[in-house]
Design an enzyme around this catalytic site. Structure first.
Site, PDB file in Angstrom:
ATOM      1  N   GLY A  46     -41.685  38.426 -12.238  1.00 43.06           N
ATOM      2  CA  GLY A  46     -42.406  39.368 -13.302  1.00 43.06           C
ATOM      3  C   GLY A  46     -42.936  40.391 -12.308  1.00 43.06           C
ATOM      4  N   GLN A  51     -49.800  46.108  -9.544  1.00 41.22           N
ATOM      5  CA  GLN A  51     -48.974  45.615  -8.435  1.00 41.22           C
ATOM      6  C   GLN A  51     -48.403  46.654  -7.620  1.00 41.22           C
ATOM      7  OE1 GLN A  51     -47.196  41.896 -10.237  1.00 41.22           O
ATOM      8  NE2 GLN A  51     -47.769  41.089  -8.313  1.00 41.22           N
ATOM      9  N   CYS A  93     -47.601  34.740  -6.219  1.00 37.45           N
ATOM     10  CA  CYS A  93     -47.761  36.080  -6.727  1.00 37.45           C
ATOM     11  C   CYS A  93     -47.397  36.724  -5.597  1.00 37.45           C
ATOM     12  CB  CYS A  93     -49.341  36.419  -6.922  1.00 37.45           C
ATOM     13  SG  CYS A  93     -49.470  38.034  -7.958  1.00 37.45           S
ATOM     14  N   LEU A  94     -46.683  37.865  -5.877  1.00 34.56           N
ATOM     15  CA  LEU A  94     -45.973  39.120  -4.966  1.00 34.56           C
ATOM     16  C   LEU A  94     -47.180  39.704  -4.256  1.00 34.56           C
ATOM     17  CD1 LEU A  94     -43.043  40.602  -6.818  1.00 34.56           C
ATOM     18  CD2 LEU A  94     -42.911  38.605  -5.102  1.00 34.56           C
ATOM     19  N   HIS A 135     -49.268  34.939 -16.387  1.00 31.97           N
ATOM     20  CA  HIS A 135     -49.777  35.386 -15.178  1.00 31.97           C
ATOM     21  C   HIS A 135     -49.531  36.805 -15.069  1.00 31.97           C
ATOM     22  CE1 HIS A 135     -49.154  35.108 -10.594  1.00 31.97           C
ATOM     23  NE2 HIS A 135     -48.853  36.340 -10.838  1.00 31.97           N
ATOM     24  N   GLU A 136     -48.653  37.415 -15.589  1.00 33.04           N
ATOM     25  CA  GLU A 136     -48.452  38.872 -15.704  1.00 33.04           C
ATOM     26  C   GLU A 136     -49.387  39.555 -16.529  1.00 33.04           C
ATOM     27  OE1 GLU A 136     -46.762  40.171 -13.254  1.00 33.04           O
ATOM     28  OE2 GLU A 136     -45.506  38.560 -12.841  1.00 33.04           O
ATOM     29  N   HIS A 139     -52.748  39.877 -14.411  1.00 37.34           N
ATOM     30  CA  HIS A 139     -52.756  41.062 -13.738  1.00 37.34           C
ATOM     31  C   HIS A 139     -53.408  42.368 -14.399  1.00 37.34           C
ATOM     32  CE1 HIS A 139     -50.819  40.137  -9.859  1.00 37.34           C
ATOM     33  NE2 HIS A 139     -49.879  39.291 -10.623  1.00 37.34           N
TER      34      HIS A 139
END
Ligand code: NI
Length: 171
Positions: A46, A51, A93-94, A135-136, A139
């Site tokens: 995702g 991000q 997480c990226l 999670h997304e 963000h």
């Protein structure tokens, strides 16, 4: 499709409340393609627009990990209208470098959003898929998974990150 650099904590854009998507035009489609390319390249399951430094309520998700068939879900202006149950599992997480930790999430969620064309979208998600959606969506509200941890764990991570950033400078 162009892969974009991923913004990492503690860069401030990750902390902003993202703006609503209002224009479902070609520019948005280009952005979505860039987000998907960046997600697959990372690779991740995702990616949210903040991000890659774009403060918009927009996310792409693909939990299939299928390399032949790349079908990703696009969510614009998503909200969780209801959550049920509980699951605890490890998350990374990226945008949070070199760290993973257990996070508690709803087991099942009901989501309302808009698709790539601005059409309303309603669906239920469970298990890992529900975890990724939660999670997304975090963000888009300026929240990272580390915010769900104890303050001790967060402090330890910040120390670890300081070291990583110092090492970067010395390279
Ligand atoms: Ni993330």
């Amino acid at each position: 499709m162009a892969i974009q650099p991923i913004v990492t904590f503690p860069q401030p854009v990750l902390r902003d409340k993202a703006k609503k998507v209002t224009k479902f035009d070609d520019e948005l489609k280009n952005l979505i393609n860039d987000m998907a390319a960046t997600m697959y390249d990372a690779p991740g399951v995702g990616l949210a627009a903040p991000q890659i430094g774009v403060s918009l309520q927009l996310t792409v998700i693909d939990t299939s990990r299928n390399k032949e068939e790349r079908n990703f879900l696009v969510l614009a202006n998503p909200i969780i209208v209801k959550g049920e149950g509980e699951q605890v599992d490890e998350e990374g997480c990226l945008s949070v470098r070199e760290y993973a930790a257990n996070v508690k999430r709803y087991e099942k969620i009901w989501v309302e959003a808009q698709d790539i064309n601005g059409e309303p979208l309603k669906f239920e998600a469970e298990g890992f898929f529900a975890r990724v959606v939660q999670h997304e969506l975090d963000h888009l509200n300026g929240t990272l998974f580390i915010d769900h941890l104890s303050s001790l764990k967060r402090t330890l991570y910040k120390k670890k990150l300081k070291k990583i950033l110092l090492e970067d400078e010395q390279e």
